[in-house]
Design a protein around this motif. Structure first.
Motif, PDB file in Angstrom:
ATOM      1  N   HIS A 156     -36.324  27.310  30.860  1.00  0.00           N
ATOM      2  CA  HIS A 156     -37.023  27.864  32.021  1.00  0.00           C
ATOM      3  C   HIS A 156     -36.178  27.722  33.289  1.00  0.00           C
ATOM      4  O   HIS A 156     -36.078  28.663  34.087  1.00  0.00           O
ATOM      5  CB  HIS A 156     -38.364  27.152  32.218  1.00  0.00           C
ATOM      6  N   LEU A 157     -35.579  26.566  33.477  1.00  0.00           N
ATOM      7  CA  LEU A 157     -34.782  26.330  34.684  1.00  0.00           C
ATOM      8  C   LEU A 157     -33.479  27.110  34.664  1.00  0.00           C
ATOM      9  O   LEU A 157     -33.077  27.685  35.683  1.00  0.00           O
ATOM     10  CB  LEU A 157     -34.522  24.829  34.849  1.00  0.00           C
TER      11      LEU A 157
ATOM     12  N   ALA B  42     -30.178  31.264  36.895  1.00  0.00           N
ATOM     13  CA  ALA B  42     -29.172  32.306  36.625  1.00  0.00           C
ATOM     14  C   ALA B  42     -29.653  33.672  37.094  1.00  0.00           C
ATOM     15  O   ALA B  42     -28.877  34.463  37.643  1.00  0.00           O
ATOM     16  CB  ALA B  42     -28.832  32.338  35.138  1.00  0.00           C
ATOM     17  N   ARG B  43     -30.933  33.963  36.892  1.00  0.00           N
ATOM     18  CA  ARG B  43     -31.468  35.271  37.278  1.00  0.00           C
ATOM     19  C   ARG B  43     -31.725  35.385  38.783  1.00  0.00           C
ATOM     20  O   ARG B  43     -32.052  36.471  39.261  1.00  0.00           O
ATOM     21  CB  ARG B  43     -32.732  35.571  36.483  1.00  0.00           C
ATOM     22  N   ASN B  44     -31.560  34.285  39.501  1.00  0.00           N
ATOM     23  CA  ASN B  44     -31.650  34.310  40.955  1.00  0.00           C
ATOM     24  C   ASN B  44     -30.283  34.108  41.605  1.00  0.00           C
ATOM     25  O   ASN B  44     -30.193  33.958  42.821  1.00  0.00           O
ATOM     26  CB  ASN B  44     -32.630  33.233  41.437  1.00  0.00           C
TER      27      ASN B  44
ATOM     28  N   ILE C 112     -27.099  39.083  34.062  1.00  0.00           N
ATOM     29  CA  ILE C 112     -27.685  38.137  33.122  1.00  0.00           C
ATOM     30  C   ILE C 112     -28.596  38.882  32.153  1.00  0.00           C
ATOM     31  O   ILE C 112     -29.499  39.601  32.562  1.00  0.00           O
ATOM     32  CB  ILE C 112     -28.500  37.046  33.849  1.00  0.00           C
ATOM     33  N   ILE C 113     -28.361  38.695  30.866  1.00  0.00           N
ATOM     34  CA  ILE C 113     -29.198  39.320  29.847  1.00  0.00           C
ATOM     35  C   ILE C 113     -30.171  38.307  29.262  1.00  0.00           C
ATOM     36  O   ILE C 113     -31.365  38.553  29.177  1.00  0.00           O
ATOM     37  CB  ILE C 113     -28.342  39.936  28.729  1.00  0.00           C
ATOM     38  N   TYR C 114     -29.660  37.147  28.873  1.00  0.00           N
ATOM     39  CA  TYR C 114     -30.508  36.203  28.152  1.00  0.00           C
ATOM     40  C   TYR C 114     -29.908  34.814  28.171  1.00  0.00           C
ATOM     41  O   TYR C 114     -28.688  34.642  28.129  1.00  0.00           O
ATOM     42  CB  TYR C 114     -30.641  36.679  26.701  1.00  0.00           C
ATOM     43  N   CYS C 115     -30.754  33.821  28.201  1.00  0.00           N
ATOM     44  CA  CYS C 115     -30.371  32.435  27.958  1.00  0.00           C
ATOM     45  C   CYS C 115     -31.466  31.844  27.092  1.00  0.00           C
ATOM     46  O   CYS C 115     -32.634  31.843  27.490  1.00  0.00           O
ATOM     47  CB  CYS C 115     -30.250  31.649  29.251  1.00  0.00           C
TER      48      CYS C 115
ATOM     49  N   ALA D 289     -18.698  33.288  34.593  1.00  0.00           N
ATOM     50  CA  ALA D 289     -19.700  32.757  33.668  1.00  0.00           C
ATOM     51  C   ALA D 289     -19.591  31.237  33.574  1.00  0.00           C
ATOM     52  O   ALA D 289     -20.604  30.530  33.573  1.00  0.00           O
ATOM     53  CB  ALA D 289     -19.548  33.396  32.298  1.00  0.00           C
ATOM     54  N   ILE D 290     -18.371  30.738  33.521  1.00  0.00           N
ATOM     55  CA  ILE D 290     -18.157  29.288  33.491  1.00  0.00           C
ATOM     56  C   ILE D 290     -18.688  28.664  34.772  1.00  0.00           C
ATOM     57  O   ILE D 290     -19.422  27.671  34.735  1.00  0.00           O
ATOM     58  CB  ILE D 290     -16.664  28.951  33.306  1.00  0.00           C
ATOM     59  N   ALA D 291     -18.323  29.234  35.911  1.00  0.00           N
ATOM     60  CA  ALA D 291     -18.769  28.693  37.203  1.00  0.00           C
ATOM     61  C   ALA D 291     -20.288  28.712  37.312  1.00  0.00           C
ATOM     62  O   ALA D 291     -20.900  27.764  37.818  1.00  0.00           O
ATOM     63  CB  ALA D 291     -18.125  29.466  38.347  1.00  0.00           C
ATOM     64  N   LEU D 292     -20.901  29.784  36.840  1.00  0.00           N
ATOM     65  CA  LEU D 292     -22.362  29.865  36.887  1.00  0.00           C
ATOM     66  C   LEU D 292     -22.983  28.802  35.980  1.00  0.00           C
ATOM     67  O   LEU D 292     -23.960  28.153  36.362  1.00  0.00           O
ATOM     68  CB  LEU D 292     -22.841  31.265  36.505  1.00  0.00           C
TER      69      LEU D 292
END
Length: 152
Positions: free
Chosen positions: A53-54, A59-61, A68-71, A92-95
């Motif tokens: 959830h977190l 990521a989506r914010n 972002i597609i999915y986590c 992606a790594i930084a995120l």
């Protein structure tokens, strides 16, 4: 049946980290491995659920929200898949690094954790999610694109 790519990875050699699982056109699937496979320690369902959830909310914010597609969690309870579109590996790594820091320091209500928002709203563990994320901060520190490749 054809064997899928993720079953080709030698899980006895797999260590916590972030790896490129597959690339399908403009979509990259990252394997964020959080515990050693088959070592007896697995992600607790409640902690993993809260982590999801977190992670998804953060990521989506982010500045990369449109990519972002999915986590979501792996069924083996050793990590998460992170799917992105048209995103540089370094970003992606930084995120992922920023997301771990966000979760490790998170205080407050769990996003999307009410009965109307979540299909298993009672299965959450914020303290466990924070510990899980905190354990990944030193793992991903200094992670580079060269490290995204699975060890053979």
């Amino acid at each position: 049946m054809k064997r899928i790519a993720s079953f080709e990875v030698n899980h006895d050699k797999l260590k916590p980290g972030m790896y490129t699982s597959r690339i399908d056109g403009d979509v990259t699937t990252y394997d964020i491995r959080m515990v050693h496979p088959n070592a007896g320690t697995y992600i607790e369902p409640a902690a993993g659920h809260t982590f999801e959830h977190l992670f998804a909310t953060f990521a989506r914010n982010s500045d990369f929200s449109e990519k972002i597609i999915y986590c979501g969690p792996m069924g083996c309870q050793t990590g998460f898949y992170f799917l992105v579109r048209d995103m540089e590996a370094a970003d992606a790594i930084a995120l992922a690094q920023r997301t771990m820091a966000f979760i490790a320091g998170y205080e407050g209500g769990i996003p999307g954790a009410s009965r109307v928002e979540c299909g298993n709203y009672r299965l959450h563990d914020l303290a466990g999610a924070k510990r899980l994320a905190a354990s990944m901060i030193p793992v991903l520190a200094g992670w580079t694109e060269e490290k995204l490749v699975y060890e053979k």
